[in-house]
Design a protein around this motif. Sequence first.
Motif, PDB file in Angstrom:
ATOM      1  N   GLY A   1       1.062   4.841   5.587  1.00 58.28           N
ATOM      2  CA  GLY A   1       2.194   4.297   4.848  1.00 58.28           C
ATOM      3  C   GLY A   1       1.791   3.924   3.441  1.00 58.28           C
ATOM      4  O   GLY A   1       0.667   4.156   3.008  1.00 58.28           O
ATOM      5  N   GLY A   2       2.712   3.376   2.713  1.00 51.41           N
ATOM      6  CA  GLY A   2       2.448   3.007   1.329  1.00 51.41           C
ATOM      7  C   GLY A   2       2.857   4.105   0.370  1.00 51.41           C
ATOM      8  O   GLY A   2       3.334   5.172   0.772  1.00 51.41           O
ATOM      9  N   ILE A   3       2.667   3.833  -0.906  1.00 53.59           N
ATOM     10  CA  ILE A   3       3.094   4.754  -1.960  1.00 53.59           C
ATOM     11  C   ILE A   3       2.212   4.515  -3.180  1.00 53.59           C
ATOM     12  O   ILE A   3       1.782   3.387  -3.422  1.00 53.59           O
ATOM     13  N   TRP A   4       1.935   5.563  -3.928  1.00 48.95           N
ATOM     14  CA  TRP A   4       1.061   5.463  -5.099  1.00 48.95           C
ATOM     15  C   TRP A   4       1.820   5.823  -6.373  1.00 48.95           C
ATOM     16  O   TRP A   4       2.733   6.654  -6.358  1.00 48.95           O
ATOM     17  N   PHE A   5       1.386   5.193  -7.481  1.00 49.79           N
ATOM     18  CA  PHE A   5       1.982   5.433  -8.788  1.00 49.79           C
ATOM     19  C   PHE A   5       0.883   5.616  -9.825  1.00 49.79           C
ATOM     20  O   PHE A   5      -0.236   5.138  -9.663  1.00 49.79           O
ATOM     21  N   GLU A   6       1.258   6.268 -10.919  1.00 49.10           N
ATOM     22  CA  GLU A   6       0.330   6.501 -12.021  1.00 49.10           C
ATOM     23  C   GLU A   6       0.975   6.011 -13.310  1.00 49.10           C
ATOM     24  O   GLU A   6       2.178   6.141 -13.508  1.00 49.10           O
ATOM     25  N   PHE A   7       0.159   5.446 -14.182  1.00 50.73           N
ATOM     26  CA  PHE A   7       0.597   5.052 -15.516  1.00 50.73           C
ATOM     27  C   PHE A   7      -0.600   5.247 -16.422  1.00 50.73           C
ATOM     28  O   PHE A   7      -1.704   4.802 -16.127  1.00 50.73           O
ATOM     29  N   GLY A   8      -0.418   5.984 -17.518  1.00 50.06           N
ATOM     30  CA  GLY A   8      -1.572   6.347 -18.344  1.00 50.06           C
ATOM     31  C   GLY A   8      -2.564   7.108 -17.483  1.00 50.06           C
ATOM     32  O   GLY A   8      -2.194   8.021 -16.753  1.00 50.06           O
ATOM     33  N   ASP A   9      -3.830   6.689 -17.529  1.00 47.43           N
ATOM     34  CA  ASP A   9      -4.844   7.351 -16.699  1.00 47.43           C
ATOM     35  C   ASP A   9      -5.290   6.463 -15.537  1.00 47.43           C
ATOM     36  O   ASP A   9      -6.373   6.629 -15.003  1.00 47.43           O
ATOM     37  N   GLN A  10      -4.438   5.530 -15.171  1.00 46.74           N
ATOM     38  CA  GLN A  10      -4.761   4.635 -14.065  1.00 46.74           C
ATOM     39  C   GLN A  10      -3.666   4.681 -13.004  1.00 46.74           C
ATOM     40  O   GLN A  10      -2.614   5.266 -13.217  1.00 46.74           O
ATOM     41  N   GLN A  11      -3.955   4.051 -11.874  1.00 44.70           N
ATOM     42  CA  GLN A  11      -3.016   4.095 -10.765  1.00 44.70           C
ATOM     43  C   GLN A  11      -2.766   2.704 -10.188  1.00 44.70           C
ATOM     44  O   GLN A  11      -3.617   1.828 -10.265  1.00 44.70           O
ATOM     45  N   LEU A  12      -1.581   2.585  -9.592  1.00 44.22           N
ATOM     46  CA  LEU A  12      -1.225   1.414  -8.803  1.00 44.22           C
ATOM     47  C   LEU A  12      -0.912   1.929  -7.408  1.00 44.22           C
ATOM     48  O   LEU A  12      -0.100   2.842  -7.253  1.00 44.22           O
ATOM     49  N   HIS A  13      -1.572   1.380  -6.402  1.00 45.67           N
ATOM     50  CA  HIS A  13      -1.327   1.754  -5.017  1.00 45.67           C
ATOM     51  C   HIS A  13      -0.590   0.608  -4.335  1.00 45.67           C
ATOM     52  O   HIS A  13      -1.002  -0.543  -4.449  1.00 45.67           O
ATOM     53  N   VAL A  14       0.485   0.919  -3.659  1.00 45.98           N
ATOM     54  CA  VAL A  14       1.206  -0.058  -2.854  1.00 45.98           C
ATOM     55  C   VAL A  14       0.857   0.278  -1.412  1.00 45.98           C
ATOM     56  O   VAL A  14       1.260   1.319  -0.900  1.00 45.98           O
ATOM     57  N   GLY A  15       0.074  -0.589  -0.788  1.00 39.81           N
ATOM     58  CA  GLY A  15      -0.369  -0.358   0.576  1.00 39.81           C
ATOM     59  C   GLY A  15       0.382  -1.228   1.560  1.00 39.81           C
ATOM     60  O   GLY A  15       0.903  -2.284   1.202  1.00 39.81           O
ATOM     61  N   VAL A  16       0.452  -0.773   2.791  1.00 38.84           N
ATOM     62  CA  VAL A  16       1.136  -1.514   3.847  1.00 38.84           C
ATOM     63  C   VAL A  16       0.195  -2.557   4.426  1.00 38.84           C
ATOM     64  O   VAL A  16      -0.970  -2.263   4.709  1.00 38.84           O
ATOM     65  N   GLU A  17       0.709  -3.761   4.579  1.00 37.71           N
ATOM     66  CA  GLU A  17      -0.066  -4.851   5.167  1.00 37.71           C
ATOM     67  C   GLU A  17       0.771  -5.480   6.285  1.00 37.71           C
ATOM     68  O   GLU A  17       1.936  -5.809   6.065  1.00 37.71           O
ATOM     69  N   ASP A  18       0.164  -5.612   7.453  1.00 38.78           N
ATOM     70  CA  ASP A  18       0.874  -6.187   8.600  1.00 38.78           C
ATOM     71  C   ASP A  18      -0.060  -7.122   9.353  1.00 38.78           C
ATOM     72  O   ASP A  18      -1.068  -6.658   9.883  1.00 38.78           O
ATOM     73  N   PRO A  19       0.181  -8.416   9.374  1.00 34.86           N
ATOM     74  CA  PRO A  19       1.365  -9.043   8.794  1.00 34.86           C
ATOM     75  C   PRO A  19       1.260  -9.086   7.270  1.00 34.86           C
ATOM     76  O   PRO A  19       0.164  -9.158   6.710  1.00 34.86           O
TER      77      PRO A  19
END
Length: 120
Positions: free
Chosen positions: A46-64
């Motif tokens: 699960g989760g989703i990744w994004f890019e801005f410039g030459d870097q990334q932001l990862h949105v990861g799933v956390e439970d709880p």
Amino acid sequence: MKFSVLRIDHVQVAAPAGQEEMADSFYAGVLGMKKIEKPEALKARGGIWFEFGDQQLHVGVEDPFSPAKKAHPAFRVAGYTEMKEYLLANKIDFKEDDSIPEVERFFVFDPFGNRLEFLK
């Protein structure tokens, strides 16, 4: 030392399971980051990744899930004033902070309660 840390490659924030569409709406739709494909081996997590410039932001799933309210990524912004105007026009709350002399910055919380910092 025979090594050195060069730069940050990516930052990860957490979200509850099943909220990738909401993350996409905020990070790509509101903040203008580009959604990128995760490696095949990681898609099942699960989760989703994004890019801005030459870097990334990862949105990861956390439970709880528990949002990061103190720890946070900080982003330098071109068009700082315009970004604040855009957020206001779209009814997205932010909090300006002047506690560091000569640093213009504000904080936003993503839809999951994670703190994000934006600097001029």
